[in-house]
Design a protein around this motif. Structure first.
Motif, PDB file in Angstrom:
ATOM      1  N   ALA A  71       0.838  -1.210   0.000  1.00  0.00           N
ATOM      2  CA  ALA A  71       0.000   0.000   0.000  1.00  0.00           C
ATOM      3  C   ALA A  71       0.869   1.255   0.000  1.00  0.00           C
ATOM      4  N   VAL A  72       1.963   1.231   0.730  1.00  0.00           N
ATOM      5  CA  VAL A  72       2.869   2.382   0.760  1.00  0.00           C
ATOM      6  C   VAL A  72       3.530   2.565  -0.601  1.00  0.00           C
ATOM      7  N   SER A  73       3.959   1.479  -1.183  1.00  0.00           N
ATOM      8  CA  SER A  73       4.576   1.563  -2.514  1.00  0.00           C
ATOM      9  C   SER A  73       3.604   2.135  -3.533  1.00  0.00           C
ATOM     10  N   ARG A  74       2.351   1.685  -3.481  1.00  0.00           N
ATOM     11  CA  ARG A  74       1.347   2.202  -4.414  1.00  0.00           C
ATOM     12  C   ARG A  74       1.067   3.683  -4.171  1.00  0.00           C
ATOM     13  N   ARG A  75       0.952   4.075  -2.913  1.00  0.00           N
ATOM     14  CA  ARG A  75       0.679   5.487  -2.595  1.00  0.00           C
ATOM     15  C   ARG A  75       1.848   6.362  -3.047  1.00  0.00           C
ATOM     16  N   ALA A  76       3.058   5.920  -2.783  1.00  0.00           N
ATOM     17  CA  ALA A  76       4.234   6.694  -3.188  1.00  0.00           C
ATOM     18  C   ALA A  76       4.257   6.862  -4.707  1.00  0.00           C
ATOM     19  N   LYS A  77       3.995   5.792  -5.423  1.00  0.00           N
ATOM     20  CA  LYS A  77       3.998   5.865  -6.883  1.00  0.00           C
ATOM     21  C   LYS A  77       2.938   6.837  -7.384  1.00  0.00           C
ATOM     22  N   SER A  78       1.756   6.792  -6.781  1.00  0.00           N
ATOM     23  CA  SER A  78       0.672   7.680  -7.228  1.00  0.00           C
ATOM     24  C   SER A  78       0.992   9.148  -6.962  1.00  0.00           C
ATOM     25  N   LEU A  79       1.850   9.419  -5.991  1.00  0.00           N
ATOM     26  CA  LEU A  79       2.223  10.790  -5.653  1.00  0.00           C
ATOM     27  C   LEU A  79       3.537  11.220  -6.312  1.00  0.00           C
ATOM     28  N   GLY A  80       4.159  10.330  -7.059  1.00  0.00           N
ATOM     29  CA  GLY A  80       5.421  10.669  -7.702  1.00  0.00           C
ATOM     30  C   GLY A  80       6.600  10.705  -6.747  1.00  0.00           C
ATOM     31  N   ILE A  81       6.477  10.008  -5.621  1.00  0.00           N
ATOM     32  CA  ILE A  81       7.583   9.933  -4.661  1.00  0.00           C
ATOM     33  C   ILE A  81       8.524   8.834  -5.130  1.00  0.00           C
ATOM     34  N   GLN A  82       9.734   9.218  -5.524  1.00  0.00           N
ATOM     35  CA  GLN A  82      10.679   8.266  -6.102  1.00  0.00           C
ATOM     36  C   GLN A  82      11.576   7.597  -5.077  1.00  0.00           C
TER      37      GLN A  82
END
Length: 177
Positions: A71-82
């Motif tokens: 879930a964290v990986s998905r949220r980071a990706k959706s926010l553009g957090i690399q």
């Protein structure tokens, strides 16, 4: 290198990277597990919008969390957090490695955490922050405390405060005319 006697505003103006813990900061800290062991997290949409805004203003955002979660990986990706560090056992080392990777000084980092596991990271950052419902041992050791609890817009409150300290509201609001 920053001097802790510098004003909060002076340190906020130097921030080039915002580092966030997840559980208790981006979420309310509760863990939702299904019978099958699947984990669900609830994130606040205003935190997400704030993250996108601060990135547009040139501040990079990273996540350092002690847990590993799809879930964290998905949220980071959706926010553009690399830059996402999952399963960090030493958050102090993790923030130092991020600073080295991004070729920035630790005093150019703002970090937000909520518990003792975050202290090594918070102690190294040029600007440290926590949520209003963090334990007193954390609240007494940081530079800034959100007016709201984790998972309820605490990240957005910090971002808004950084934008204010950096006098960048005109830049933000110009995008919404």
């Amino acid at each position: 290198m920053s001097d802790k006697n510098d004003t909060w505003i002076e340190r906020a103006r130097r921030v080039r990277l915002l580092v966030l813990d997840v559980d208790g900061v981006m979420t309310d800290g509760r863990l939702h597990l299904t019978e099958d062991g699947e984990e669900h997290k609830i994130f606040h949409s205003r935190d997400g919008h704030g993250i996108k805004v601060i990135q547009e203003l040139g501040v990079d955002v990273a996540i350092i969390t002690g847990r590993s979660s799809p879930a964290v990986s998905r949220r980071a990706k959706s926010l553009g957090i690399q830059h996402v560090v999952l399963g960090a056992t030493d958050k102090g080392q993790a923030i130092e490695e991020l600073a080295q990777l991004l070729e920035i000084e630790l005093d150019e980092i703002a970090a937000m955490g909520d518990d003792v596991l975050d202290l090594p990271m918070l102690n190294r950052a040029g600007l440290s922050a926590t949520v209003s419902d963090a334990p007193m041992v954390i609240r007494s050791r940081v530079d800034w405390i959100s007016p709201v609890p984790g998972g309820c817009g605490a990240v957005r409150a910090l971002i808004d405060t950084l934008i204010d300290a950096r006098d960048q509201w005109a830049d933000v609001l110009a995008r919404y005319r």
